[in-house]
Every structure is written in C-alpha cells, then in structure tokens.
Design an enzyme around this catalytic site. Structure first.
Site, PDB file in Angstrom:
ATOM      1  N   GLU A 347       0.831  -1.217   0.000  1.00 14.48           N
ATOM      2  CA  GLU A 347       0.000   0.000   0.000  1.00 14.48           C
ATOM      3  C   GLU A 347       0.864   1.265   0.000  1.00 14.48           C
ATOM      4  OE1 GLU A 347      -3.041  -0.282  -0.515  1.00 14.48           O
ATOM      5  OE2 GLU A 347      -3.402  -2.362   0.050  1.00 14.48           O
ATOM      6  N   THR A 349       5.201   2.081  -0.124  1.00 11.78           N
ATOM      7  CA  THR A 349       6.288   1.995   0.855  1.00 11.78           C
ATOM      8  C   THR A 349       6.411   3.343   1.585  1.00 11.78           C
ATOM      9  OG1 THR A 349       7.923   2.801  -0.715  1.00 11.78           O
ATOM     10  CG2 THR A 349       7.567   0.414  -0.670  1.00 11.78           C
TER      11      THR A 349
END
Ligand SMILES: Cc1cc2nc3c(=O)[nH]c(=O)nc-3n(C[C@H](O)[C@H](O)[C@H](O)COP(=O)(O)OP(=O)(O)OC[C@H]3O[C@@H](n4cnc5c(N)ncnc54)[C@H](O)[C@@H]3O)c2cc1C
Length: 368
Positions: A347, A349
């Site tokens: 989702e 980094t």
C-alpha cells in the site's frame, strides 16, 4: 464485538496459522471470510448491495481490533472490502455491483486485487500486463505477483495496460487462462495467503471491464481506501505489543526485582505509550476528516507513513523488553514486528509516502 471475536475466535489459533507449513494447518481463509462476513465487516464502509454503510471511523476501529490479533487477518478484510469490493462499488457497472458485492459482503465470494507485477511495485504505471480488444471481447496477458488471496479467490480485480491507458477488469478466477499459485517461504504476514497469478490469453466480454476506471487513478483510489484502514490497523498491532510488554515487565524479575521497576524500562514504556497515543489520535482525526468528506490522499499518506513506522519501532522496542522470550511465537511481539515489515512495504512503501507528502508540500514531483 470485533475485539471479542478477535480474542476468542482468532487469537487462540493465530500463532499456529503463522507457523504452519502444511497446507491443512494454514489460515482457513474461506472459513474466516464467511464468519467475518456474518459479522458484517466485509465492505462495511460501503453502502447498498449487502454492505454495512458504516462510518469510515468505525471501519478503522475494526481494522485496529483485527490487526491487534494479526496484520494478516486485517489484510483479509482490507483486500476484500477496500480493494476488491471498493473497486467494483466505485468503478463498476450496476450489473457488476449486483452480481458480485452481496456475495463478497457475506464472505461467500473472495476477491483479490491484482496491481503489482514482478518488475513493477512502487511504479505500477510501468505494468506489462496487457488488455487488447478482439472483436467485442478483451484478451488479457501478463502476470501479477504478491497478490493477497489470489490463489483462494473467486474473483480478481485485474489492472492492465491497453490502448486507452490503464483499465480494470472483474475476472472470475475460473476463466480459462487464469492460474494462480501460493507464494511460500515468507517470513512476514504468514497468517495471510499471498499468491502470484498469470493471465494467458484470458478472454473476457466487454461487460467484464470496470466502466468507471480510466488511467492509474482507478487503482490509486482503491489503494487510498486500503491505506486508510492500515492507519488504524497498525495502531492495533502496536497496542497489542505494548499491552503484552506491560504485563511481562510486571512479572519478569531481573536482578531481584520486576523489570517494570527500572527507570530504563519506564523510559521505553513511556516513549512507546506517547507514540501510540499520537498514532491513535492521528487515526481518529483522519477518520473524522474522511467521514466529513474532506480527506486528501496526502493526508492518508501522513497517517500510513507515521503509524506503520512508529508501530514497527514499538514492536521492536517491546521485543527488547521480552528478552529471549520475545523471539518466540509464545508472545505476539516479533510476529507483529515481522508482519509490520510487509505493512511498511505494501500500500505504498514509506519512501513512496514521503514522496507523496513531499510533492504536496513543494509542488515538485520527485518520483523519477
Ligand atoms: C505480503 C504482501 C501482500 C501484498 N498484497 C498485494 C495485493 O494484494 N495486491 C497488489 O497489487 N500488491 C500487493 N503487494 C505488493 C506491494 O504493494 C508491493 O510490494 C509494493 O508496492 C512495493 O513494490 P516492490 O515490492 O516491487 O518494491 P519496489 O517498488 O521495487 O521498491 C524497492 C525499494 O525502492 C524504493 N523506491 C521505489 N520507488 C522509489 C523512488 N521513486 N525513490 C526512492 N525510492 C524508491 C521503495 O520505497 C523500496 O524501498 C503485497 C506485498 C506483500 C509483501
């Protein structure tokens, strides 16, 4: 209710699911999805089509309670509700919504979300999976990797490059040419199924295309939803580490007195409690902004960046206080820390969120 479900139904098994090597001992995704569906948690923040219609904040708190048990169990709910169901709810046709959402909300049908490819994670715009028109059909070719639940899913949301740019499809996994297999040897998120899948001349009718999605903003809108749940979820994992540690230091004696009575211990615990409270307040604030319809993607990035980073620091610090016991599955702390390594990466980094925030502040994109 969710905390009780987590403690009674999930926690007694989670260490076994995390450790399991044999397929029959692994996390029973289908069984759990049906139970979680019965509780009304799948797509609970969506409206209509059997979904709960709850506030975003209530959904966040559910993520927090599930992730207090294990990030992998929260991932199940995130991928189903915020990625797969949200994609159909937001970008799908009325027929697609009616066909898929009620069964997915009930947990009878499992969805996955295929964006990442072996060579393209942070930069999904580079994707090689293609969709080409053939008469009135579409033909998909390519492969996706690191896809939660793909090998147990009934339906995959697949993002592909076409002449019209990036577009999305609702692909029944029984379609000829679709094949998935579980990825093994993970040291993180082991109580979650992660898979890769290939699309070999997968032929789909026009009505399998998500009509509302055009370009990368299609998948990115879904990611923003899932990131929001993680902002809360990470707080749950950190809370569980801190609660476990508080109990431990109260009874563990070193140099003839409980570990809790040492100033070094208290400094660690105080600092962790402060960070945990700040993360919790940030989550709540973002939840209220979202419920008010005012949240911006870069604000979600602030929450995801801070809360996962701090949760991971808390998990590691707690591990020091548990000494050698901290490295076993008898305590949840290193399991949470290992899980949070994946949560830090998926989702978006930490670096991707820094770049999103940096661009919002400076007006300059530094992604490439
Ligand atoms: C357990 C698990 C489950 C997952 N589930 C899903 C799923 O269901 N669906 C899905 O589509 N994907 C899923 N993913 C994939 C995940 O979203 C990607 O791993 C993530 O986007 C990062 O991509 P990457 O692994 O290719 O890393 P890379 O993109 O190769 O990044 C490597 C490093 O480079 C850094 N980097 C990247 N770009 C820049 C830049 N511009 N400047 C500086 N540094 C940069 C990154 O921050 C990172 O530190 C999952 C991953 C895991 C681990």
């Amino acid at each position: 209710m969710v905390r009780e479900f987590g403690e009674q139904r999930l926690r007694p098994h989670v260490a076994e699911w995390f450790e399991a090597a044999r397929p029959e001992d692994k996390v029973p995704v289908r069984e759990l999805a049906a139970e979680i569906g019965k509780l009304g948690l799948l797509g609970m923040h969506l409206t209509g089509y059997g979904c709960g219609g709850s506030t975003a904040t209530a959904y966040g708190l559910v993520c927090q309670e599930l992730e207090a048990v294990d990030s992998g169990l929260r991932s199940l709910v995130s991928v189903q509700g915020s990625l797969a169901m949200f994609a159909i709810h937001r970008w799908g046709s009325e027929e697609q919504r009616q066909q898929w959402l009620p069964g997915m909300a009930a947990g009878e049908l499992i969805g996955c979300f295929g964006l990442t490819e072996p060579d393209f994670g942070s930069n999904p715009g580079g994707m090689r999976t293609t969709a080409r028109r053939d008469g009135s059909d579409w033909v998909l070719n390519g492969s996706k990797m690191w896809i939660t639940n793909a090998s147990v899913a009934d339906v995959a949301i697949v993002w592909a490059r076409s002449k019209e740019g990036v577009i999305g499809f609702v692909v029944p996994t029984s379609t000829p040419g679709f094949s998935a297999r579980e990825m093994t040897h993970k040291l993180s998120l082991r109580a979650s199924v992660t898979s890769e899948f290939t699309l070999d001349d997968v032929r789909l009718p026009e009505d399998a295309k998500l009509p509302g999605a055009q370009g990368l903003s299609g998948p990115l809108a879904c990611l923003s939803e899932a990131r929001f749940g993680i902002v809360f979820g990470a707080v749950g994992a950190a809370r569980d580490c801190l609660e476990t540690t508080l109990e431990y230091v109260g009874t563990r004696e070193v140099f003839d007195k409980p570990l809790a009575g040492y100033q070094l211990t208290q400094a660690k615990i105080a600092d962790m409690a402060v960070e945990l409270s700040k993360a919790q307040l940030l989550a709540l604030h973002l939840g209220r902004l979202k419920d008010d319809g005012r949240i911006r993607p870069e604000q979600v990035s602030v929450g995801k960046l801070n809360n996962v980073r701090e949760a991971l620091k808390i998990a590691r610090e707690c591990r020091t206080l548990l000494g050698a016991n901290g490295v076993t599955l008898e305590y949840p702390v290193l399991r949470h820390a290992n899980n949070l390594e994946s949560v830090l990466t998926y989702e978006g980094t930490s670096e991707v969120h820094q770049l999103v925030i940096g661009e919002a502040l400076t007006g300059v994109s530094a992604f490439r």
